[in-house]
Write an enzyme that holds these catalytic residues in place. Structure first.
Site, PDB file in Angstrom:
ATOM      1  CD  GLN A 153       3.830  20.991  52.034  1.00 54.00           C
ATOM      2  OE1 GLN A 153       4.809  20.331  51.691  1.00 54.00           O
ATOM      3  NE2 GLN A 153       3.218  21.821  51.200  1.00 54.00           N
TER       4      GLN A 153
ATOM      5  CG  HIS B 163       7.890  21.030  48.802  1.00 55.52           C
ATOM      6  ND1 HIS B 163       8.293  21.553  47.589  1.00 55.52           N
ATOM      7  CD2 HIS B 163       6.619  21.476  48.972  1.00 55.52           C
ATOM      8  CE1 HIS B 163       7.310  22.265  47.066  1.00 55.52           C
ATOM      9  NE2 HIS B 163       6.284  22.233  47.894  1.00 55.52           N
TER      10      HIS B 163
ATOM     11  CD  GLU C  35       6.150  14.926  36.593  1.00 57.65           C
ATOM     12  OE1 GLU C  35       6.543  15.822  35.834  1.00 57.65           O
ATOM     13  OE2 GLU C  35       6.922  14.057  37.081  1.00 57.65           O
TER      14      GLU C  35
ATOM     15  CE1 TYR D 238       1.541  26.464  43.232  1.00 54.03           C
ATOM     16  CE2 TYR D 238       3.756  26.753  44.116  1.00 54.03           C
ATOM     17  CZ  TYR D 238       2.629  25.965  43.923  1.00 54.03           C
ATOM     18  OH  TYR D 238       2.601  24.679  44.403  1.00 54.03           O
TER      19      TYR D 238
END
Length: 374
Positions: A87, A153, A246, A267
Site C-alpha cells: 500500500q 497501512h 468507519e 480476518y
C-alpha cells in the site's frame, strides 16, 4: 487522447444506513454520462486540480503525472524517492490555499529507511518545464516515526484546514496497539504547519510521551479525509478489519478506539478488543459491515448535483462503487450505491473547482473520470 464520453445506465441501490437498523435495499435506476478524462494511469492514488486547468495525479510507483485539458500526460520531475511496496508509494497530493502566488504543493508518501518505512510529507514548488511541470526546492518537511517493515497501512490523506494548517492521516502499519500509543505517529490524525512543525495549539503540546503533531489517536488506516464545506470540520473514513470501516469526525485530543473497540472482527473471525463501545472512546458517525474498503471522499455542495446537496461521497475499493451518504447534520440517514456497473476499484473521489465529481479508478489501467449528471 481527447476526453471522451461513455454512457452508463447505473443501478442505484438504496438502503437505510446501518445506524437505522440496516433494512434491506430497494432498487432504482438513473442515467450518468461518464467522461474519461485520462486513462492508462498506473495505480493512481490522488488527483489535484490546477487553477490554469489540468490535473496532477499521483501514481503509487512514485510518478506524479500532469494531465492537460486534452488528457495528454507528462511526468512531473523532482518527486521524492518512495518506498513502493504494498500500500506504500506516492500517495496524496494537494495544492496550498495560496497556490496561485506560492506555487507550493504538498505530497504524502511512504519513505524508506534502515528502520523501515513510514509516512512522510514533501513540500515543493510546481514550476513550468516545457509543456509540463517540474518540482523545485523540494524538501521533506515531516517524517513520521510510524516506521515498520512491510507495505501495510500508511494512511495517508492531506487536508488543509481553514486556518492554513495541514491535517495528515497515518495508518497503524498493521500493528493495532500502536494506534493507542501517543508517542507513536502510527494510527493517528496529525496536524502540522506548512514548515512541518507542530502548531502551538495542538492538543498534546507539552504532554509527556506524546508526539506534539498528534491531533487524535485510535485510527486503523484512514485513507480518506475532507473538510465539511460549511463547518470546516475535518471528516475521515478508515479501513476496518473484517467489517468495521468507519466514518469519523476527528476532534482535538480524542481517541477513536482502534483496536480496543471495533464493529469488525479479525480476518480469522476472532473478536477484536473489548467490543463496540467503551467509556472515553469515541463512536463512529457511520460504519460498514461487511467492509467496503473505503478510499477517497468528498462532500457535495455543487449546484450541478442538486439531489446530492450536503451528501458525502465515499469511494470503495473492495465494494467497487461510490457510496452516497445522505446526511442530516452529523447523522447518516440513508445510503445509496452508484457506479457498480463500472466494476472498478474506486481510489479517490473529489469535487473539482468546476463543480463536477471526479473519480480515480485503482488498477494498472487506471482512469480519471468525470461524472456528468443528465
Amino acid at each position: 487522447m481527447m476526453a471522451r464520453l461513455a454512457k452508463l445506465k447505473a443501478s442505484l441501490i438504496v438502503g437505510l444506513a446501518s445506524v437505522l437498523g440496516g433494512l434491506g435495499p430497494v432498487s432504482a435506476q438513473t442515467d450518468f454520462q461518464i467522461e474519461i478524462v485520462a486513462d492508462d494511469l498506473l495505480y493512481p492514488w490522488s488527483v489535484a486540480f490546477l487553477p490554469s486547468g489540468g490535473y496532477l495525479v499521483t501514481e503509487r510507483d512514485g510518478t506524479l503525472q500532469f494531465v492537460d485539458k486534452t488528457g495528454r500526460m507528462s511526468a512531473v520531475t523532482g518527486t521524492p524517492d518512495v518506498f513502493a511496496n504494498g500500500q506504500g508509494g506516492l500517495l496524496d497530493v494537494v495544492l496550498t490555499p495560496d497556490f496561485s502566488s506560492s506555487r507550493e504543493v504538498f505530497i504524502s508518501y511512504s519513505e524508506g529507511s534502515p528502520g523501515g518505512a513510514g509516512t512522510s510529507v514533501y513540500r515543493a514548488r510546481l514550476m513550468p518545464e516545457g509543456n509540463g511541470f517540474q518540482l523545485q526546492d523540494g524538501v521533506t518537511i515531516f517524517s513520521g516515526n510510524n516506521r515498520s517493515h512491510g507495505g501495510r497501512h500508511f494512511g495517508s490523506r492531506l487536508v488543509f484546514a481553514k486556518d492554513g494548517t495541514l491535517f495528515v492521516t497515518t495508518g497503524d502499519r498493521g500493528d493495532g496497539p500502536r494506534a493507542q500509543d501517543p508517542s507513536d505517529h502510527a494510527g493517528s490524525v496529525l496536524r502540522i504547519a506548512r514548515n512541518g512543525n507542530a502548531p502551538a495549539d495542538n492538543p498534546f503540546i507539552g504532554a509527556k510521551d506524546h508526539q506534539p503533531e498528534i491531533w487524535s489517536i485510535g485510527h486503523r488506516n484512514p485513507q480518506s479525509a475532507t473538510l465539511h464545506p460549511t463547518t470546516g470540520d475535518l471528516w475521515t473514513v478508515e479501513h476496518g478489519a473484517k467489517g468495521g470501516d468507519e466514518v469519523n469526525k476527528p476532534e482535538a485530543g480524542k481517541n477513536y478506539g482502534w483496536p480496543i473497540i471495533s464493529y469488525g472482527r479479525h480476518y480469522t473471525g476472532g473478536k477484536i478488543g473489548e467490543g463496540t463501545s467503551k467509556a472515553g472512546l469515541e463512536q463512529p458517525v457511520h460504519y460498514w459491515d461487511p467492509s467496503i474498503a473505503p478510499s477517497g471522499m468528498t462532500f457535495v455542495d455543487s449546484s450541478r448535483y442538486p439531489e446530492w446537496q450536503g451528501n458525502l461521497l465515499v469511494g470503495a475499493l473492495r465494494g467497487r462503487h461510490i457510496s452516497v451518504l445522505e446526511m442530516d447534520n452529523d447523522t447518516v440517514v440513508r445510503e445509496t450505491k452508484i457506479l457498480q456497473e463500472l466494476e472498478e476499484r474506486i481510489r479517490d473521489v473529489r469535487q473539482g473547482p468546476d463543480g463536477y465529481i471526479y473519480v480515480l479508478t485503482d488498477s494498472d489501467e487506471g482512469r480519471l473520470l468525470r461524472l456528468l449528471p443528465e
